[in-house]
Design a protein around this motif. Sequence first.
Motif, mmCIF file in Angstrom:
data_model
loop_
_atom_site.group_PDB
_atom_site.id
_atom_site.type_symbol
_atom_site.label_atom_id
_atom_site.label_comp_id
_atom_site.label_asym_id
_atom_site.label_seq_id
_atom_site.Cartn_x
_atom_site.Cartn_y
_atom_site.Cartn_z
ATOM 1 N N GLU A 237 52.416 31.158 12.284
ATOM 2 C CA GLU A 237 51.416 31.152 11.221
ATOM 3 C C GLU A 237 51.345 32.504 10.516
ATOM 4 N N VAL A 238 51.520 33.585 11.281
ATOM 5 C CA VAL A 238 51.439 34.923 10.690
ATOM 6 C C VAL A 238 52.749 35.300 10.010
ATOM 7 N N LEU A 239 53.867 34.985 10.630
ATOM 8 C CA LEU A 239 55.174 35.422 10.142
ATOM 9 C C LEU A 239 55.692 34.597 8.973
ATOM 10 N N GLN A 240 55.505 33.288 9.004
ATOM 11 C CA GLN A 240 56.165 32.403 8.043
ATOM 12 C C GLN A 240 55.888 32.742 6.574
ATOM 13 N N PRO A 241 54.671 33.135 6.186
ATOM 14 C CA PRO A 241 54.436 33.446 4.767
ATOM 15 C C PRO A 241 55.287 34.590 4.224
ATOM 16 N N TYR A 242 55.844 35.416 5.084
ATOM 17 C CA TYR A 242 56.640 36.559 4.631
ATOM 18 C C TYR A 242 58.147 36.267 4.661
ATOM 19 N N LEU A 243 58.532 35.075 5.045
ATOM 20 C CA LEU A 243 59.942 34.735 5.161
ATOM 21 C C LEU A 243 60.443 34.023 3.914
ATOM 22 N N ASP A 244 61.689 34.319 3.552
ATOM 23 C CA ASP A 244 62.307 33.674 2.396
ATOM 24 C C ASP A 244 62.613 32.215 2.694
ATOM 25 N N GLU A 245 62.934 31.471 1.649
ATOM 26 C CA GLU A 245 63.298 30.074 1.812
ATOM 27 C C GLU A 245 64.549 29.966 2.697
ATOM 28 N N GLY A 246 64.512 29.053 3.643
ATOM 29 C CA GLY A 246 65.637 28.886 4.539
ATOM 30 C C GLY A 246 65.513 29.680 5.827
ATOM 31 N N VAL A 247 64.417 30.435 5.989
ATOM 32 C CA VAL A 247 64.192 31.229 7.206
ATOM 33 C C VAL A 247 62.964 30.678 7.916
ATOM 34 N N ARG A 248 63.077 30.490 9.231
ATOM 35 C CA ARG A 248 61.921 29.930 9.938
ATOM 36 C C ARG A 248 61.894 30.390 11.387
ATOM 37 N N PHE A 249 60.673 30.692 11.856
ATOM 38 C CA PHE A 249 60.435 30.930 13.274
ATOM 39 C C PHE A 249 59.946 29.628 13.895
ATOM 40 N N TYR A 250 60.547 29.261 15.050
ATOM 41 C CA TYR A 250 60.193 28.024 15.731
ATOM 42 C C TYR A 250 59.371 28.342 16.969
ATOM 43 N N ASP A 251 58.203 27.724 17.034
ATOM 44 C CA ASP A 251 57.270 27.933 18.143
ATOM 45 C C ASP A 251 57.628 26.962 19.265
ATOM 46 N N GLN A 252 58.172 27.478 20.361
ATOM 47 C CA GLN A 252 58.605 26.606 21.449
ATOM 48 C C GLN A 252 57.441 25.909 22.126
ATOM 49 N N THR A 253 56.269 26.535 22.133
ATOM 50 C CA THR A 253 55.115 25.879 22.763
ATOM 51 C C THR A 253 54.785 24.574 22.039
ATOM 52 N N ASP A 254 54.899 24.566 20.703
ATOM 53 C CA ASP A 254 54.663 23.337 19.942
ATOM 54 C C ASP A 254 55.772 22.317 20.172
ATOM 55 N N ILE A 255 57.018 22.805 20.294
ATOM 56 C CA ILE A 255 58.157 21.898 20.461
ATOM 57 C C ILE A 255 58.081 21.165 21.797
ATOM 58 N N LEU A 256 57.733 21.877 22.875
ATOM 59 C CA LEU A 256 57.765 21.286 24.214
ATOM 60 C C LEU A 256 56.511 20.508 24.578
ATOM 61 N N ARG A 257 55.399 20.821 23.954
ATOM 62 C CA ARG A 257 54.126 20.235 24.378
ATOM 63 C C ARG A 257 54.171 18.704 24.486
#
Length: 467
Positions: A237-257
Amino acid sequence: MKRPYFRLAAVYLCLLAAFCLGLGELLLAEKEERPSYTENRMLRGFPALTAASLRDGSFMDGFEAWLSDAFFFREEAAAFSDGTKTLFSLRSDDPAAAVVPEAQAWALDEEEQRELDELIEEIASETPSPTASPQDVEEEEAPAAAAPLASAEAFRRPTPEVTQSASIWTEKADGRRSVYESFPADHIAVLARVLNEYRAALPADGTVSLLNPMVADLANTVLQEHTAVDWGCDLDEVLQPYLDEGVRFYDQTDILRPYVGLYTLYPTVDHHWHPISAKLALDAMLSDQGPVPNGYDEYRYWLDNVHDAGPFTAQELEAVTRSIEQVPVTVLNAPAESYCLERLTELSPSKLIDHEDSLAYAQYFGGNLHTWRLFVTGFHTGRSAMVIGDSFDLPFIAYLFPYYDRILVTDFRDGGYSRAEAGANVSEYIAEYEVSDVYIIYCSYFSLNTDTVQDRLERYFFMVYDR
């Protein structure tokens, strides 16, 4: 007449020494599991001795693993062995040269002998003096050139002004949170800049995906120990607004839950993830990129410590798996080739997947082999991938093969990256192999706050090499 008695005494002394060494290891060696930072895994602890563990054989499996990991000076012996093998290995510029005939293995021509002599001199010259201070060693290892390569200058990106920090935490049933790690605003700003610089070097449809997998100790607070009911992370939530199109951080806690309780996601003795967790993370990334991911059950698997049966289907694994600690080893679904890569284009044959290896994570591509790896797949997609990370990327890479023609792999941690062997910066590797997508995977032992991510990702990307 005295000679037979002397020999008998020598034999008894040797047996006594072996007995004392074995007894010394049993009494003095570490009994608790602990991390090995050179191998990026948890060393085995002494197994629990119970009637059940004796009956099913798990005690002896655990005892053998503990003996191997508790062996005195094991890391020094492994480092010496690896250094010896590296020193005398032969390179091949021909990808088809998968095997060197034994009769030719030591037949060096003049050019190869000269290269070997130069390598020995280089190793000797780079080895720090025993009396050198840590400050002297750091200065000797610093990059010789500070200015970026002219062709890579266009990829420079500004540092965003980030004002908010982030964290990853565990949550108890009453809602109380325990912060596992915090990410300061200035570190998030650097991370955003570096990720955007990698994206700038890729084609228009390229992507950069960042994942910071949980180690078993953190994951199992929810999965096994039940000291927490959930994990959470707000870095995306904090990092994504500063990333260019095509760049993404994936939160593993959301993926595995959503999959808690459905799959065996982590072991408890080792600190790595099981392949199913790596597959779920990749599926999330591929879904954003466009391809429809294939299923975990579309592969077959060997099983760690099972050498007389297999490979098994995903459904069969449930019946034959004796312990949560056993690691499934993915069988690739098409032919592939594996190489070690030096100085941008120099290839030498390397391991692919060997299910007979005694260490589960070494079964994947022979473990972490440095400095660069190149995998040539049996698919024809027109795309190439680059994976930068620690040993958590090994089972992850196995699931990448159907989507790429070539996969480059490297690791920027201490002891894992030789600038001399690299021979070119990361932007040049991206250009040479026409990389489409970059995956960065460092687990929480080597977090996004470390120099590996905060400094080396960018430094090795722009580093100058004299031609």
